[in-house]
Design an enzyme around this catalytic site. Structure first.
Site, PDB file in Angstrom:
ATOM      1  N   HIS A 190       0.924  -1.299  -0.012  1.00  0.00           N
ATOM      2  CA  HIS A 190      -0.168  -0.087   0.022  1.00  0.00           C
ATOM      3  C   HIS A 190       0.858   1.245   0.066  1.00  0.00           C
ATOM      4  O   HIS A 190       1.938   1.331   0.687  1.00  0.00           O
ATOM      5  CB  HIS A 190      -0.946   0.014   1.208  1.00  0.00           C
ATOM      6  N   ASP A 241      -0.340   4.347   1.065  1.00  0.00           N
ATOM      7  CA  ASP A 241      -0.830   5.376   2.016  1.00  0.00           C
ATOM      8  C   ASP A 241      -0.190   5.308   3.319  1.00  0.00           C
ATOM      9  O   ASP A 241       0.629   4.064   3.773  1.00  0.00           O
ATOM     10  CB  ASP A 241      -2.388   5.279   2.234  1.00  0.00           C
ATOM     11  N   ASP A 275       6.616   1.141   6.782  1.00  0.00           N
ATOM     12  CA  ASP A 275       5.135   0.764   6.361  1.00  0.00           C
ATOM     13  C   ASP A 275       4.533   1.753   5.441  1.00  0.00           C
ATOM     14  O   ASP A 275       3.958   2.714   5.966  1.00  0.00           O
ATOM     15  CB  ASP A 275       4.492   0.780   7.632  1.00  0.00           C
ATOM     16  N   GLU A 330      -4.733   1.523   2.711  1.00  0.00           N
ATOM     17  CA  GLU A 330      -4.712   0.363   3.846  1.00  0.00           C
ATOM     18  C   GLU A 330      -4.809   0.892   5.286  1.00  0.00           C
ATOM     19  O   GLU A 330      -5.353   0.142   6.087  1.00  0.00           O
ATOM     20  CB  GLU A 330      -3.397  -0.379   3.526  1.00  0.00           C
ATOM     21  N   GLU A 331      -4.300   2.075   5.378  1.00  0.00           N
ATOM     22  CA  GLU A 331      -4.128   2.659   6.729  1.00  0.00           C
ATOM     23  C   GLU A 331      -5.407   3.059   7.251  1.00  0.00           C
ATOM     24  O   GLU A 331      -5.705   3.369   8.479  1.00  0.00           O
ATOM     25  CB  GLU A 331      -3.142   3.630   6.856  1.00  0.00           C
TER      26      GLU A 331
END
Length: 174
Positions: free
Chosen positions: A101, A103, A134, A168-169
């Site tokens: 991802h 974001d 991440d 995703e976050e």
């Protein structure tokens, strides 16, 4: 040299390029609603690699947005594309999905940061900044692996699908 060693050697000799790409991604504050510029960097890299791309925004998918199980309070997904880039295999093999991802979690209180959250500062072999682990770092690692496969002419039977998704976050809309 066998194929595995050739790929490993390619990756090791292209560390600087991977760091540079990661710094560019970190420097794009791709929090929810602002994913477009970071995705553009990923899309350009996939284009350079010659991957077959499918790029779409959720605003185009009315069936998904009208599904009773879909929930997202975001008003628009304009300029926030999802991407699937495919490295085609020669056939008769299993395929693999590499998913990441783009974001990141918002930076919070800037006074709490030792380095700028969107700076991409490198020190003692570490890169600092929002998304470095991440998951922008993961995306760069996946792209470098694909690049190594392509450049070393490693023939795969199955296809490899690289996915770079949004949200995703904060909701999983990607």
């Amino acid at each position: 040299m066998d194929a595995k060693e050739a790929v490993r050697q390619y990756i090791q000799t292209h560390e600087k390029e991977a760091i540079s790409l990661l710094q560019k991604l970190i420097q794009q504050p791709s929090i929810r609603g602002n994913e477009g510029e970071a995705q553009a960097i990923i899309i350009e890299k996939c284009r350079e690699l010659g991957l077959v791309m499918d790029i779409w925004e959720l605003d185009e998918l009315t069936e998904l947005k009208n599904h009773p199980a879909f929930y997202n309070d975001r008003k628009s997904f304009k300029s926030a594309p999802n991407l699937v880039a495919t490295l085609k295999g020669k056939g008769n093999g299993k395929s693999l999905i590499l998913n990441g991802h783009i974001d990141v979690v918002p930076e919070g209180n800037l006074a709490s940061w030792t380095y700028q959250p969107y700076g991409g500062h490198v020190e003692d072999g570490k890169i600092y900044g929002r998304g470095s682990t991440d998951m922008k770092g993961g995306n760069v690692a996946l792209l470098l692996a694909l690049e190594a496969i392509i450049q070393t002419k490693l023939a795969l039977k199955g296809d490899v699908y690289f996915q770079s998704v949004i949200e995703e976050e904060s909701g999983g809309a990607g």
